[in-house]
Design an enzyme around this catalytic site. Structure first.
Site, mmCIF file in Angstrom:
data_model
loop_
_atom_site.group_PDB
_atom_site.id
_atom_site.type_symbol
_atom_site.label_atom_id
_atom_site.label_comp_id
_atom_site.label_asym_id
_atom_site.label_seq_id
_atom_site.Cartn_x
_atom_site.Cartn_y
_atom_site.Cartn_z
ATOM 1 N N PHE A 1 11.223 -25.275 88.125
ATOM 2 C CA PHE A 1 11.000 -26.670 88.479
ATOM 3 C C PHE A 1 12.304 -27.457 88.346
ATOM 4 O O PHE A 1 13.095 -27.198 87.437
ATOM 5 C CB PHE A 1 9.920 -27.274 87.570
ATOM 6 C CG PHE A 1 9.422 -28.604 88.045
ATOM 7 C CD1 PHE A 1 8.529 -28.678 89.104
ATOM 8 C CD2 PHE A 1 9.856 -29.772 87.449
ATOM 9 C CE1 PHE A 1 8.083 -29.917 89.562
ATOM 10 C CE2 PHE A 1 9.414 -31.009 87.893
ATOM 11 C CZ PHE A 1 8.522 -31.075 88.955
ATOM 12 N N ASP B 1 8.264 -23.175 79.642
ATOM 13 C CA ASP B 1 7.651 -24.356 80.247
ATOM 14 C C ASP B 1 6.217 -23.981 80.619
ATOM 15 O O ASP B 1 5.993 -23.084 81.430
ATOM 16 C CB ASP B 1 8.450 -24.760 81.489
ATOM 17 C CG ASP B 1 7.901 -26.008 82.172
ATOM 18 O OD1 ASP B 1 6.689 -26.289 82.045
ATOM 19 O OD2 ASP B 1 8.678 -26.686 82.876
ATOM 20 N N TYR C 1 -0.750 -34.075 82.071
ATOM 21 C CA TYR C 1 -1.440 -34.778 83.151
ATOM 22 C C TYR C 1 -1.951 -33.852 84.250
ATOM 23 O O TYR C 1 -2.557 -34.316 85.209
ATOM 24 C CB TYR C 1 -0.555 -35.868 83.765
ATOM 25 C CG TYR C 1 0.877 -35.473 84.033
ATOM 26 C CD1 TYR C 1 1.222 -34.694 85.129
ATOM 27 C CD2 TYR C 1 1.891 -35.899 83.184
ATOM 28 C CE1 TYR C 1 2.533 -34.340 85.366
ATOM 29 C CE2 TYR C 1 3.206 -35.548 83.411
ATOM 30 C CZ TYR C 1 3.524 -34.773 84.513
ATOM 31 O OH TYR C 1 4.834 -34.423 84.733
ATOM 32 N N LYS C 2 -1.733 -32.555 84.105
ATOM 33 C CA LYS C 2 -2.256 -31.606 85.082
ATOM 34 C C LYS C 2 -3.634 -31.114 84.610
ATOM 35 O O LYS C 2 -4.629 -31.804 84.752
ATOM 36 C CB LYS C 2 -1.265 -30.457 85.284
ATOM 37 C CG LYS C 2 0.105 -30.897 85.793
ATOM 38 C CD LYS C 2 1.025 -29.724 85.985
ATOM 39 C CE LYS C 2 2.455 -30.154 86.252
ATOM 40 N NZ LYS C 2 2.617 -30.949 87.480
ATOM 41 N N ARG D 1 0.535 -26.506 98.814
ATOM 42 C CA ARG D 1 0.099 -25.919 97.548
ATOM 43 C C ARG D 1 -1.331 -26.377 97.289
ATOM 44 O O ARG D 1 -1.618 -27.575 97.247
ATOM 45 C CB ARG D 1 1.039 -26.382 96.435
ATOM 46 C CG ARG D 1 0.949 -25.571 95.162
ATOM 47 C CD ARG D 1 2.041 -25.951 94.194
ATOM 48 N NE ARG D 1 1.937 -27.344 93.776
ATOM 49 C CZ ARG D 1 2.555 -27.850 92.704
ATOM 50 N NH1 ARG D 1 3.322 -27.062 91.963
ATOM 51 N NH2 ARG D 1 2.423 -29.115 92.379
#
Length: 420
Positions: free
Chosen positions: A142, A219, A244-245, A393
Site C-alpha cells: 500500500f 500491516d 475502519y474496514k 476491487r
C-alpha cells in the site's frame, strides 16, 4: 463450527448443481447479522462491495453516540478522563487483540492513524537492530507503507530493498528468502495485499526473518476482522492496522498497534508525547518512556473514534472469527465462479489468487473499460472499489455482505460490458 465448505468454496461439476445467491443467503449461518447494519437493505444502494475500504455502521451506534454525548461527554465532562477514557485505548486494544489478532492482553493499544503507527514501529524496529541498514518492502504494498519506508530510510541513511512480487499474487517466503542477509534490519509487509487480495504466509515469513536476525512489521489493514490472525502463536514482532474496514470504526477511526511482549521494554518509539510518558500528569521536565504498551502512545487518545469499534467488536466476538472467515471464503468463491461464468468471456481478467484459502476478503478484476465504468456503477448504487490502472476491487465484509449483493454487482458489470 461452520466451515467454508458448508457454503461454497470450489465450483461443482456442472452449472445446474451450483447454488444460487438466494440459496447461499438462505443457508448462511451469519445472515441475521446483516440486519444489524445501517443501510443493508437500502433500495438506493443495492450492492455495497467496498466493505474492505469502509465498513457499514452498526445500527446500535446512534443510541451509543447519544448516550456518550449526553451522559459521558455532556454529563461527566473532564471527569470522564479519570473515570473511563484514559483506560479505553488499552481496554479496546486488548479486545481487538483477543477477538481478531490472537494477542494476549497488554500488547495492543488504539491510537493515531496507520501511517503514524507504521512510522513509530519502523523507527523503533530500526533502532533495535543497530548495525543493520536494510529495510525490505514490496513495490506492490500500500502506498502509505512504501512512503513511510522511503521517508524513514532517508532520515536514517538506511537502504530500501525492494521485492517485486507477482501482480496477481503477493510476497511469498521464497521472495523473502532471496533477499534476507546480515544487513536486513526489518521487513515491512502486508498480510493481505491491498490490490490482489493475496494472503501472505505470516508465520513462515516471520520465522525466516528471525532466522536471519531481522524483525517483521506486519500491516493488517486488509485482514483484521476478516482473516483469523494469531500474532502471539506466530511470534510476530510488530503489527498495525486500521479499524475502519472490517472493524467498522467509521471514517478516520484510529489504528491499533501491536508490540510483542518480548520486545516491549526494549523499544523506544520516536514521537515522544505526554501520553507515552511514565507519569504524564506530573507534567515533568524530562521524558521517560512508560512501561509496557503505553510507551507507544504520543498524544491525547481519540475517544470518540473508538465508540464505533466497540459496537462492531461485540458482533465479531459473538459470531467468532472461524465463522467469519468461512463466510469470507464462501463470498469470494461465489464471486470467482460468477466472474468466470459472466465476465471472463467478455475479456475480464481475474487478478487475485484462485484458491479461497490464499486470499483475503476481496477479489480484483481488470478490464480496460473499468476506469470509465466505476462512476456509472456508483450512480446506480453498485459500489465497488477502483484501483489503477484498470482494476475493480470487490470487497466483502462477511457480517454485512450478502451473496445477493455479490450477484447483483457482477451482473451490473456484465450488463455494462455487453453494452459498451
Amino acid at each position: 463450527m461452520t466451515t467454508a465448505t458448508d457454503l461454497e468454496t470450489q465450483p461443482a461439476p456442472g452449472p445446474e448443481a451450483q447454488p444460487s445467491a438466494a440459496d447461499l443467503d438462505a443457508r448462511d449461518p451469519l445472515r441475521r447479522y446483516r440486519d444489524l447494519f445501517v443501510g443493508a437493505d437500502d433500495p438506493a444502494l443495492p450492492a455495497y462491495l467496498d466493505g474492505n475500504s469502509l465498513g457499514r455502521p452498526v445500527k446500535a451506534l446512534a443510541e451509543r453516540y447519544r448516550r456518550f454525548v449526553d451522559d459521558e461527554w455532556g454529563g461527566r465532562l473532564i471527569r470522564g478522563w479519570d473515570e473511563t477514557w484514559l483506560r479505553k485505548p488499552f481496554a479496546l486494544g486488548d479486545r481487538i487483540g483477543a477477538a481478531t489478532l490472537g494477542a494476549a492482553p497488554g500488547q495492543t493499544v488504539v491510537a493515531d492513524s496507520t501511517t503514524v503507527s507504521l512510522y513509530k514501529l519502523l523507527r523503533a524496529a530500526l533502532d533495535a537492530r543497530p548495525g543493520r541498514h536494510e529495510i525490505v518492502i514490496d513495490r506492490s504494498n500500500f502506498p502509505t507503507d512504501r512512503y513511510v519506508v522511503e521517508g524513514v530510510a532517508a532520515e536514517t541513511g538506511s537502504t530500501v530493498r525492494w521485492l517485486e512480487p507477482d501482480a496477481a499474487g503477493g510476497v511469498t517466503a521464497d521472495d523473502v528468502r532471496a533477499v534476507l542477509g546480515p544487513e536486513t534490519a526489518v521487513l515491512v509487509l502486508s498480510q493481505v495485499a491491498y490490490r490482489s487480495g493475496h494472503l501472505a504466509d505470516v508465520p513462515g515469513i516471520t520465522r525466516l526473518a528471525h532466522e536471519h536476525g531481522a524483525l517483521v512489521l506486519w500491516d493488517l489493514c486488509h485482514s483484521a476482522g476478516a482473516v483469523p490472525i494469531e500474532l502471539d502463536a506466530w511470534e510476530v514482532d510488530l503489527a498495525t492496522g486500521c479499524t475502519y474496514k472490517y472493524l467498522n470504526g467509521g471514517p478516520g477511526s484510529p489504528a491499533f498497534v501491536y508490540v510483542n511482549r518480548a520486545l516491549l521494554d526494549g523499544l523506544r518509539q520516536p514521537i515522544q508525547g505526554w501520553m507515552g510518558e511514565r507519569t504524564p500528569f506530573e507534567m515533568g521536565q524530562d521524558y521517560r518512556p512508560a512501561d509496557g504498551i503505553r510507551r507507544f502512545l504520543s498524544g491525547t487518545p481519540p475517544i470518540t473514534g473508538m465508540i464505533a469499534i466497540e459496537a462492531m467488536l461485540e458482533l465479531i466476538e459473538e459470531a467468532g472469527m472461524p465463522a467469519i472467515r468461512a463466510k469470507s471464503e464462501a463470498l469470494t468463491a461465489f464471486a470467482v465462479r460468477r466472474i468466470d461464468e459472466q465476465l471472463v468471456p467478455l475479456g475480464v481478467e481475474l487478478t487475485s489468487p484462485r484458491n479461497p484459502a490464499a486470499r483475503g476478503s476481496h477479489v480484483t478484476i481488470d478490464h480496460p473499460a473499468f476506469p470509465a465504468m466505476v462512476p456509472e456503477l456508483w450512480e446506480q448504487g453498485v459500489i465497488p472499489d477502483f484501483r489503477r490502472p484498470t482494476g475493480i476491487r470487490l470487497g466483502f465484509s462477511p457480517l454485512s455482505t450478502s451473496f445477493a449483493e455479490v450477484a447483483l454487482g457482477i451482473g451490473a458489470i456484465e450488463e455494462r460490458l455487453q453494452h459498451s
